[in-house]
Write an enzyme that holds these catalytic residues in place. Structure first.
Site, PDB file in Angstrom:
ATOM      1  N   ARG A 139       4.649  -7.491  -5.039  1.00 16.62           N
ATOM      2  CA  ARG A 139       3.196  -7.672  -4.994  1.00 16.62           C
ATOM      3  C   ARG A 139       2.600  -7.647  -6.397  1.00 16.62           C
ATOM      4  O   ARG A 139       1.668  -8.401  -6.700  1.00 16.62           O
ATOM      5  CB  ARG A 139       2.558  -6.609  -4.102  1.00 16.62           C
ATOM      6  N   LYS A 241      -4.083  -6.877  -5.839  1.00 17.82           N
ATOM      7  CA  LYS A 241      -4.413  -5.474  -6.092  1.00 17.82           C
ATOM      8  C   LYS A 241      -4.859  -5.301  -7.548  1.00 17.82           C
ATOM      9  O   LYS A 241      -4.269  -4.554  -8.337  1.00 17.82           O
ATOM     10  CB  LYS A 241      -3.227  -4.571  -5.760  1.00 17.82           C
ATOM     11  N   GLU A 277     -11.492  -5.286   5.810  1.00 17.91           N
ATOM     12  CA  GLU A 277     -10.778  -4.066   5.428  1.00 17.91           C
ATOM     13  C   GLU A 277     -11.732  -2.892   5.339  1.00 17.91           C
ATOM     14  O   GLU A 277     -12.946  -3.075   5.225  1.00 17.91           O
ATOM     15  CB  GLU A 277     -10.124  -4.223   4.048  1.00 17.91           C
TER      16      GLU A 277
END
Length: 394
Positions: A139, A241, A277
Site C-alpha cells: 500500500r 494513506k 468511511e
C-alpha cells in the site's frame, strides 16, 4: 560524536541478521529476502552512544493495566534515506528522538508524505508476531506512486519493521495487555520552494505500546453522520494513506465529540447518499447473514483489517458485498461495526443521522464479536494461522 557498534541481545541476533550501514543514497537494489525468512549480510550496526540497549529488561516500566492509545516513546526508531530517482539502501536504528528537517521540506510545505500503521503482539513464549506487514508495504508503494515519491521495496519495508519491533521488544505489552503500534512514515524530506517533488525522501518507523483506540475501550461506538464536510472526493487521494487526508477531518470530529459522539461517519461527496468511511476506519453493516461495506472506488482506503475481515467473514459462511451502501440502509441494519489497524473490529451501538438515532445489536453472539475474536486470535497466536498472514520473530 562518539559512535560505537550496537550489540544486539541474543534474541535479536538469532532472529535477524542486521545489514551493514551504508550511505542512505546508495543505489543498491539487492533484495533483503523473502517475507518469512530474511537472509542478509552479518555486520554491526552503528548508533550514537547515548542509548545503550538494556538487554536484561524483559519489560519496560509501564502500567500495562492502564495502557491507552497515546504516544509513549520507546528506545529506537528506524531511519533510511534516498535521493530522488534512486533506490533506498540499508537504513539504521537510532535512539528515538527528533529528526532534522529543512523549513522548506516538501512534507512541511506541500504535504508530500505517507504513513502506515501495524502492530506487533507478544505470545506467551515471548515471540513477537507481525500481521500481514507486506500488505502495508504494498500500500505504501502504491501511495508513493500517486504522490510522486520514492518508496522502499516490500522486503526493505518488512525487514525494517522486524528490526524496529525487536529493538523495542521490552515495550511490547504482555499477552492480553495490548500491542506495540508501529508507525512507518515516508516523507519528502528534501528542500523545495516551488511546487515540485522533493529531491530527498526519508523512510522511518517509530513505535509506541498501545491498547484501545477509542476512549470507550471495548464499549460500542456512538457515531454521527456528517453532511457538511467531506472526507474525500472522486479522483482525489481518498484511497491513498497520505498525511494530507487526516487533518481535514479534525473539525468535524472535534465537533462531534463535543456533542457526545465517538466519531464521524462520512458520506460520498457527490451525492451525499452513500456511506464512505469513519474518520480513520472502514465501516460495515450487517443484515441477517449478509455483510456489506462500501467498495473501494477511489475515495475509500483499502484497509488491511477490512480486507482480512472480509476474507474471514466469507470463511465463516457469511455473504459479503463490496458495493455502494446507501445511508438509508442504516435504518434496516442489524449490526454496524468498524475495522482498522488501530481500532481492530469495533462494534457500533448507535448512529445519528438527521436527528434520528438508530441503535444496533452488540455484544455476545453478534457477527462483530465473532469476527473480532477470530481476527485477534490469529494476530495474537491464540488461533492457528492457516493463511500465512503472521510473521513470527524474536
Amino acid at each position: 560524536m562518539i559512535r560505537r557498534a550496537l550489540c544486539f541481545p541474543s534474541f535479536i541476533r538469532k532472529s535477524l541478521l542486521i545489514p551493514p550501514v551504508i550511505s542512505p543514497y546508495s543505489n543498491s537494489s539487492s533484495k533483503i529476502g523473502a517475507y518469512n525468512g530474511y537472509a542478509s549480510q552479518t555486520s554491526s550496526l552503528e548508533v550514537p552512544d547515548s542509548a545503550p540497549y538494556r538487554e536484561n529488561d524483559e519489560y519496560a516500566d509501564v502500567d500495562w493495566d492502564n495502557l491507552g492509545f497515546g504516544l509513549m516513546p520507546t528506545d529506537y526508531m528506524y531511519v533510511n534515506k534516498c535521493g530522488a530517482g534512486q533506490h533506498f539502501g540499508h537504513g539504521q536504528l537510532n535512539p528515538y528522538g527528533n529528526i532534522h528537517l529543512s523549513p522548506s521540506a516538501a512534507v512541511l510545505n506541500y504535504g508530500q508524505g505517507l504513513f502506515e500503521g501495524t502492530k506487533a503482539y507478544r505470545k506467551e513464549n515471548g515471540q513477537l508476531l507481525l500481521f500481514r506487514p507486506e500488505q502495508n508495504a504494498i500500500r505504501m508503494k502504491s501511495g508513493a506512486q500517486r504522490m510522486c515519491m520514492e518508496a522502499p521495496s516490500v522486503d526493505q519495508f518488512v525487514n525494517a519493521l522486524k528490526q524496529t519491533a525487536l529493538a523495542n521488544k521490552r515495550w511490547v505489552p504482555p499477552p492480553g495487555k495490548g500491542s506495540l503500534y508501529l508507525r512507518p512514515l515516508l516523507i519528502g524530506s528534501g528542500a523545495v520552494l516551488g511546487l515540485a517533488p522533493a529531491p530527498e525522501y526519508t523512510f522511518l518507523i517509530y513505535a509506541s505500546p498501545v491498547r484501545n483506540y477509542f476512549k470507550e475501550g471495548s464499549a460500542p461506538l456512538n457515531l454521527y453522520v456528517e453532511e457538511n464536510f467531506d472526507r474525500a472526493s472522486r479522483r482525489g487521494t481518498g484511497s491513498v494513506k497520505t498525511i494530507s487526508n487526516y487533518a481535514p477531518v479534525l473539525m468535524a470530529q472535534l465537533r462531534a465529540k463535543k456533542n457526545g459522539f465517538s466519531d464521524v461517519l462520512y458520506l460520498d461527496s457527490a451525492t451525499k447518499k452513500n456511506l464512505e468511511e469513519v474518520s480513520s476506519c472502514n465501516i460495515f453493516i450487517a443484515k441477517g447473514r449478509c455483510i456489506s461495506t462500501p467498495g473501494t472506488n477511489g475515495t475509500i482506503l483499502a484497509g488491511i483489517t477490512r480486507k482480512s475481515v472480509i476474507e474471514l467473514a466469507r470463511d465463516h459462511g457469511y455473504e459479503v458485498q463490496e458495493r455502494a451502501v446507501a445511508v438509508d440502509e442504516l435504518m434496516e441494519a442489524d449490526e454496524v461495526f468498524c475495522t482498522g489497524t488501530a481500532v481492530g473490529v469495533a462494534p457500533v451501538g448507535a448512529i445519528t443521522y438527521q436527528n434520528t438515532r438508530m441503535e444496533y445489536k452488540t455484544g455476545s453472539g453478534t457477527i462483530c464479536q465473532e469476527l473480532y475474536n477470530t481476527l485477534l486470535g490469529i494476530q495474537t497466536g491464540a488461533i492457528e494461522d492457516k493463511k500465512g498472514w503472521i510473521i513470527e520473530i524474536g
